[in-house]
Motif scaffolding. Structure first.
Motif, PDB file in Angstrom:
ATOM      1  N   PHE A 153     -14.491 -56.359   0.672  1.00 22.21           N
ATOM      2  CA  PHE A 153     -15.139 -55.371   1.539  1.00 22.21           C
ATOM      3  C   PHE A 153     -14.154 -54.713   2.497  1.00 22.21           C
ATOM      4  CE2 PHE A 153     -18.879 -58.094   0.509  1.00 22.21           C
ATOM      5  CZ  PHE A 153     -19.617 -57.117  -0.144  1.00 22.21           C
ATOM      6  N   THR A 154     -13.178 -55.479   2.981  1.00 23.06           N
ATOM      7  CA  THR A 154     -12.274 -54.945   3.997  1.00 23.06           C
ATOM      8  C   THR A 154     -11.013 -54.328   3.405  1.00 23.06           C
ATOM      9  OG1 THR A 154     -11.136 -57.064   4.244  1.00 23.06           O
ATOM     10  CG2 THR A 154     -13.069 -56.666   5.672  1.00 23.06           C
ATOM     11  N   GLY A 155     -10.698 -54.700   2.146  1.00 23.90           N
ATOM     12  CA  GLY A 155      -9.478 -54.202   1.530  1.00 23.90           C
ATOM     13  C   GLY A 155      -8.240 -54.921   2.024  1.00 23.90           C
ATOM     14  N   LYS A 156      -8.432 -55.999   2.799  1.00 26.53           N
ATOM     15  CA  LYS A 156      -7.297 -56.761   3.330  1.00 26.53           C
ATOM     16  C   LYS A 156      -7.024 -57.984   2.467  1.00 26.53           C
ATOM     17  CE  LYS A 156      -8.267 -55.364   8.064  1.00 26.53           C
ATOM     18  NZ  LYS A 156      -8.810 -55.772   9.355  1.00 26.53           N
ATOM     19  N   GLU A 157      -5.862 -58.593   2.653  1.00 23.24           N
ATOM     20  CA  GLU A 157      -5.527 -59.812   1.932  1.00 23.24           C
ATOM     21  C   GLU A 157      -6.491 -60.921   2.332  1.00 23.24           C
ATOM     22  OE1 GLU A 157      -3.122 -60.640  -0.445  1.00 23.24           O
ATOM     23  OE2 GLU A 157      -3.090 -58.471  -0.600  1.00 23.24           O
TER      24      GLU A 157
END
Ligand code: SF4
Ligand code: SF4
Length: 96
Positions: free
Chosen positions: A81-85
């Motif tokens: 959802f956040t596109g973060k690692e």
């Protein structure tokens, strides 16, 4: 798309003796963890469980338990959802 997580880490627990065979767990599970044959559900792909808790919330017999929203699975979902690692906070960089 087929997702799989670390082997043997899911907190999913299932008591087949309580199962009423309604099939809801198999219906709501996004990863095909359950299959219903005859009058009972059985776990067919345990390592695909992402601990979302949908099966627990829908099981009328309280035959399923899981620590929803914890650990690596939750971290991986959050990263979608956040596109973060992904980071589950355990301190092990290779964990997720
Ligand atoms: S939702 Fe519960 S009672 Fe229904 S088939 Fe699944 S485990 Fe059995
Ligand atoms: S917790 Fe979610 S992914 Fe795991 S078996 Fe239940 S419905 Fe499927």
């Amino acid at each position: 798309m087929k997702h799989s997580y670390l082997k043997n880490v899911t907190t999913l627990a299932y008591d087949i003796e309580k199962c009423e065979g309604c099939g809801l767990c198999a219906e709501v599970c996004p990863h095909g963890v359950f299959e219903v044959k005859g009058k009972r559900a059985r776990i067919v792909d345990r390592d695909s469980c992402m601990e979302c808790g949908a099966c627990v919330m829908n099981c009328p017999a309280e035959a399923i338990a899981v620590n929803a929203g914890t650990g690596c699975a939750a971290a991986i979902i959050l990263s979608w959802f956040t596109g973060k690692e992904p980071s589950c906070g355990c301190g092990d960089v290779e964990c997720c």
